[in-house]
Design a protein around this motif. Sequence first.
Motif, PDB file in Angstrom:
ATOM      1  N   SER A   1       0.836  -1.391   0.172  1.00  0.00           N
ATOM      2  CA  SER A   1       0.146   0.173  -0.145  1.00  0.00           C
ATOM      3  C   SER A   1       0.854   1.557   0.403  1.00  0.00           C
ATOM      4  N   ALA A   2       1.801   1.279   0.445  1.00  0.00           N
ATOM      5  CA  ALA A   2       2.816   2.388   0.327  1.00  0.00           C
ATOM      6  C   ALA A   2       3.778   2.826  -0.453  1.00  0.00           C
ATOM      7  N   GLY A   3       4.101   1.277  -1.071  1.00  0.00           N
ATOM      8  CA  GLY A   3       4.870   1.617  -2.267  1.00  0.00           C
ATOM      9  C   GLY A   3       6.012   2.193  -2.266  1.00  0.00           C
ATOM     10  N   LEU A   4       6.176   3.578  -3.159  1.00  0.00           N
ATOM     11  CA  LEU A   4       6.869   3.976  -3.440  1.00  0.00           C
ATOM     12  C   LEU A   4       6.424   5.342  -3.478  1.00  0.00           C
ATOM     13  N   MET A   5       5.045   5.760  -2.339  1.00  0.00           N
ATOM     14  CA  MET A   5       4.813   6.876  -2.216  1.00  0.00           C
ATOM     15  C   MET A   5       6.036   8.122  -1.555  1.00  0.00           C
ATOM     16  N   PHE A   6       5.980   9.157  -2.064  1.00  0.00           N
ATOM     17  CA  PHE A   6       7.065   9.870  -1.200  1.00  0.00           C
ATOM     18  C   PHE A   6       8.225  10.238  -1.645  1.00  0.00           C
ATOM     19  N   ARG A   7       8.736   8.672  -2.731  1.00  0.00           N
ATOM     20  CA  ARG A   7      10.157   8.517  -3.054  1.00  0.00           C
ATOM     21  C   ARG A   7       9.754   9.993  -4.349  1.00  0.00           C
ATOM     22  N   GLU A   8      11.505  10.077  -3.979  1.00  0.00           N
ATOM     23  CA  GLU A   8      11.288  11.653  -4.403  1.00  0.00           C
ATOM     24  C   GLU A   8      12.379  11.255  -5.827  1.00  0.00           C
ATOM     25  N   ALA A   9      13.521  10.410  -5.886  1.00  0.00           N
ATOM     26  CA  ALA A   9      14.705   9.827  -6.832  1.00  0.00           C
ATOM     27  C   ALA A   9      14.565   8.451  -6.924  1.00  0.00           C
ATOM     28  N   MET A  10      15.362   7.999  -7.324  1.00  0.00           N
ATOM     29  CA  MET A  10      15.649   6.230  -7.019  1.00  0.00           C
ATOM     30  C   MET A  10      16.622   6.317  -9.188  1.00  0.00           C
TER      31      MET A  10
END
Length: 167
Positions: free
Chosen positions: A65-74
Amino acid sequence: MAARQPRIAAALLALVLAALVHLTPGLADGRAQVLPVDPAPLVAATSAGERSFTVEVADDVGERSAGLMFREAMADDHGMLFVFERTQPVSFWMKNTPMPLDLIFVAEDGTVRAVRRGEPMSEAVISAGEPVRFVLELKAGTAAKMGIARGTVLRHPVIAGVAGNPG
């Protein structure tokens, strides 16, 4: 009635995700979830050769459910592999995800069934249109750049363990 079903499904998804955000550490205050990197690489067997990725494995309801939420870079060679308990229809959205993503929908045997683009911060529902067991999220454009398309086979111990296939 059929026209209402996608809206009802989206509303239910929104309620479940909202509840999980409050139960998942870091998400309620807008911080990204970062899972441990799996020691084994995920390998995509493309027509241009094998492509290797490091992955975080999201294999429970809170992590998925959280996954990549709020992730800004990868990194370009990094992704998140979502593992579901069974082959089933799955849907994603990009709310609270500022980074555009490729969503790669994968069958139980590791075969890519669909590749979709997720737009940042969108509440549009994204699905393969058929049941799948896994979803791999990568930076937008990576699938095309690496030659990952419908029919590509992905290998990883998690996929092998589920499918009983060689890893």
